[in-house]
Design a protein around this motif. Structure first.
Motif, PDB file in Angstrom:
ATOM      1  N   CYS A  49      -9.388  13.163  -2.272  1.00  0.00           N
ATOM      2  CA  CYS A  49      -8.365  13.915  -1.531  1.00  0.00           C
ATOM      3  C   CYS A  49      -8.430  13.705  -0.029  1.00  0.00           C
ATOM      4  CB  CYS A  49      -8.457  15.407  -1.846  1.00  0.00           C
ATOM      5  SG  CYS A  49      -9.882  16.245  -1.081  1.00  0.00           S
ATOM      6  N   GLY A  50      -9.524  13.116   0.500  1.00  0.00           N
ATOM      7  CA  GLY A  50      -9.585  12.787   1.909  1.00  0.00           C
ATOM      8  C   GLY A  50     -10.173  13.836   2.824  1.00  0.00           C
ATOM      9  N   ARG A 109      -7.617   2.902   0.988  1.00  0.00           N
ATOM     10  CA  ARG A 109      -6.205   3.248   0.905  1.00  0.00           C
ATOM     11  C   ARG A 109      -5.490   3.025   2.234  1.00  0.00           C
ATOM     12  NH1 ARG A 109      -7.006   9.201  -1.493  1.00  0.00           N
ATOM     13  NH2 ARG A 109      -8.749   9.018  -0.036  1.00  0.00           N
ATOM     14  N   TYR A 110      -6.254   3.186   3.345  1.00  0.00           N
ATOM     15  CA  TYR A 110      -5.628   3.130   4.667  1.00  0.00           C
ATOM     16  C   TYR A 110      -6.045   1.881   5.453  1.00  0.00           C
ATOM     17  CZ  TYR A 110      -5.911   7.995   3.181  1.00  0.00           C
ATOM     18  OH  TYR A 110      -5.877   9.136   2.450  1.00  0.00           O
ATOM     19  N   ASP A 115      -7.374   9.962  12.246  1.00  0.00           N
ATOM     20  CA  ASP A 115      -6.542   8.920  11.665  1.00  0.00           C
ATOM     21  C   ASP A 115      -6.403   7.716  12.591  1.00  0.00           C
ATOM     22  OD1 ASP A 115      -6.109  10.633   9.553  1.00  0.00           O
ATOM     23  OD2 ASP A 115      -4.234  11.411  10.364  1.00  0.00           O
ATOM     24  N   LEU A 127       1.412   5.837  -1.888  1.00  0.00           N
ATOM     25  CA  LEU A 127       0.848   6.863  -1.020  1.00  0.00           C
ATOM     26  C   LEU A 127       1.861   7.961  -0.718  1.00  0.00           C
ATOM     27  CD1 LEU A 127      -0.998   4.654   1.646  1.00  0.00           C
ATOM     28  CD2 LEU A 127      -2.012   5.798  -0.341  1.00  0.00           C
ATOM     29  N   SER A 128       1.356   9.154  -0.429  1.00  0.00           N
ATOM     30  CA  SER A 128       2.223  10.210   0.074  1.00  0.00           C
ATOM     31  C   SER A 128       2.628   9.871   1.505  1.00  0.00           C
ATOM     32  CB  SER A 128       1.481  11.554   0.058  1.00  0.00           C
ATOM     33  OG  SER A 128       0.444  11.553   1.037  1.00  0.00           O
ATOM     34  N   LYS A 150       0.824  -1.223   0.000  1.00  0.00           N
ATOM     35  CA  LYS A 150       0.000   0.000   0.000  1.00  0.00           C
ATOM     36  C   LYS A 150       0.851   1.263   0.000  1.00  0.00           C
ATOM     37  CE  LYS A 150      -4.380  -1.561   1.327  1.00  0.00           C
ATOM     38  NZ  LYS A 150      -5.677  -1.027   0.949  1.00  0.00           N
ATOM     39  N   LYS A 182      -1.275   7.847   8.079  1.00  0.00           N
ATOM     40  CA  LYS A 182      -2.644   7.412   8.350  1.00  0.00           C
ATOM     41  C   LYS A 182      -2.749   5.890   8.295  1.00  0.00           C
ATOM     42  CE  LYS A 182      -4.739  11.576   6.295  1.00  0.00           C
ATOM     43  NZ  LYS A 182      -5.652  12.061   5.231  1.00  0.00           N
ATOM     44  N   LEU A 183      -2.093   5.308   7.297  1.00  0.00           N
ATOM     45  CA  LEU A 183      -2.086   3.853   7.152  1.00  0.00           C
ATOM     46  C   LEU A 183      -1.449   3.204   8.380  1.00  0.00           C
ATOM     47  CD1 LEU A 183      -2.453   1.288   5.382  1.00  0.00           C
ATOM     48  CD2 LEU A 183      -0.204   1.789   4.396  1.00  0.00           C
ATOM     49  N   ASP A 228       2.230  11.613   4.175  1.00  0.00           N
ATOM     50  CA  ASP A 228       1.135  11.918   5.092  1.00  0.00           C
ATOM     51  C   ASP A 228       0.121  10.778   5.115  1.00  0.00           C
ATOM     52  OD1 ASP A 228       2.187  14.365   5.815  1.00  0.00           O
ATOM     53  OD2 ASP A 228       1.114  15.469   4.254  1.00  0.00           O
ATOM     54  N   ASP A 229      -0.166  10.213   3.948  1.00  0.00           N
ATOM     55  CA  ASP A 229      -1.118   9.101   3.882  1.00  0.00           C
ATOM     56  C   ASP A 229      -0.526   7.826   4.479  1.00  0.00           C
ATOM     57  OD1 ASP A 229      -3.100  10.622   2.802  1.00  0.00           O
ATOM     58  OD2 ASP A 229      -2.762  10.003   0.728  1.00  0.00           O
TER      59      ASP A 229
END
Length: 448
Positions: free
Chosen positions: A366-367, A443-444, A310, A170-171, A166, A177-178, A173-174
């Protein structure tokens, strides 16, 4: 040419070709700018991958038991991290990260000197291929190291594989969150103690300086949920009013920044509370939604999630919040309202929006949180005769909605119910292969 350096040489060759064709950066076409950015990103990841290997070697040759024969000490430094930071011009923190990632991904040897695989082989492979930045790798390694105290090795191995799969797309920042959700997946019993620690750190201090009141606040997720929902809802209402303004360029038009709007939101909500006359301030339908699996709720184990946050929260916190006013408990896999309406209704119902929020987590692209989104038909209601069903709905903020329609992106929903996934398909000029990009909460979510 060493095969070890082949990917890096290929990335350099791509850049050399671009500059040879265009001459100056200002003459680059949009396609060339994107290609150059991709090549530079690949180079950065590949250089960091090489640096990780070198850092592991320096650490190995600078281990404390070598005493005066330590490489770092011979070079005049306390340890490997200081040597790397000083000679490469990075910070001590960055150098320490390189060493830790290097040690976790370097080949090992047993007591007999036999070669063993790396501690985290999936991470090592992804870094070497340039598919994972070392900063993201460091976050994953730190999580897996913590989890070794509470999880069995098979669970750790599965988490490593899923996280690497994953995180590569992802960026940073993401990725964070993951990681927050993965920690609850790896150690569900640790969620409640972390909640208690966060709650014990909550604080709010106020002081006046230079003619202004300064607030410094720290809240645990449970306490922060209604604060976040109320302020975000107020700001969303203000943005809606600004959008509907007849003349946005008028002298009295609203040009407040988001930070200003948030400050005004807090002031307005508090003023309403002091002089409450049963008229609530406009909050754009702000609510707090807490989600929990039915089995976890019944057993009192596991964790739940809160819109806009998150990090998961404990079942005890879920139950406390569900008993509070203004909080909607969303229990999954239980009987609910009809969520698909076909062509009988044009607008998505509140129940459907909640179901979309469960899948998308807010703007699926974009979340942004759910209260800053609208439910949109993928196949348009009027033009395409699209039904008002979950399989034809997606939550999008205003900006992403326009970006998708104006630039030729497509949206696809795979699966049904809790297993459904949102995919964004770029137009050919962005990606000739039109590789789908996963959106929404999936995504997370750490799942195979």
């Amino acid at each position: 040419m060493s095969s070890h350096l082949t990917p890096l040489h290929e990335a350099v060759a791509r850049l050399d070709s671009l500059w040879s064709d265009a001459g100056e950066t200002e003459d680059f076409t949009r396609a060339q700018l994107v290609e150059a950015n991709d090549a530079l990103g690949a180079m950065r990841r590949l250089i960091d991958a090489l640096h990780v290997e070198i850092a592991a070697g320096i650490a190995r040759e600078s281990r404390p038991e070598l005493g005066p024969e330590s490489l770092a000490k011979q070079q005049g430094f306390r340890g490997a991290a200081q040597l790397i930071a000083t000679t490469s011009g990075t910070s001590a923190g960055d150098a320490t990260r390189l060493v830790k990632v290097g040690e976790a991904t370097a080949p090992r040897r047993d007591l007999l000197g036999e070669r063993l695989p790396a501690k985290y082989p999936a991470i090592q492979k992804a870094i070497a291929a340039g598919g994972l930045h070392t900063t993201a790798a460091a976050l994953i390694i730190a999580l897996l190291d913590r989890a070794r105290l509470t999880s069995d090795i098979s669970r750790i191995d599965e988490a490593e594989r899923l996280l690497v799969d994953k995180a590569g797309s992802l960026s940073l920042d993401d990725v964070r969150k993951l990681i927050a959700r993965a920690e609850a997946w790896l150690d569900p019993d640790g969620v409640a103690p972390r909640d208690a620690e966060a709650r014990a750190r909550r604080s709010l201090t106020m002081f006046e300086r230079d003619g202004a009141l300064h607030l410094n606040a720290v809240f645990d997720i449970e306490s922060a949920a209604p604060i976040r929902a109320a302020i975000t809802g107020w700001v969303s209402s203000a943005f809606g009013a600004r959008k509907d303004a007849v003349d946005p360029d008028a002298p009295d038009a609203d040009h407040r920044s988001v930070a200003m709007l948030q400050a005004d939101a807090l002031s307005s909500i508090c003023a309403h509370t002091l002089g409450c006359d049963n008229r609530a301030p406009a909050l754009a339908g702000a609510t707090v939604v807490v989600r929990v699996n039915l089995e976890d709720l019944m057993a009192g184990t596991g964790s739940g999630t809160v819109d806009g946050a998150d990090r998961p929260i404990s079942i005890a916190a879920v139950r406390r919040m569900a008993a509070s006013g203004g909080v909607i408990p969303c229990v999954l896999d239980s009987a609910g309202e009809i969520l698909d309406w076909g062509r009988e209704k044009r607008l998505f119902t509140k129940a459907q929006r909640m179901a979309l929020a469960e899948r998308d987590g807010g703007c699926a692209m974009c979340g942004l949180p759910p209260e800053m989104t609208k439910a949109h038909h993928i196949a348009w209601w009027q033009r395409d005769a699209g039904p008002t069903d979950l399989s034809n709905g997606v939550l999008l903020c205003e900006s992403c909605h326009h970006r998708i329609h104006d630039n030729g992106w497509e949206i696809r929903i795979d699966g049904a119910g809790a297993a459904s996934r949102v995919w964004f398909i770029p137009p050919p000029y962005v990606d000739p292969a039109r590789t789908p990009r996963l959106g929404g909460l999936a995504r997370y979510t750490l799942a195979a």
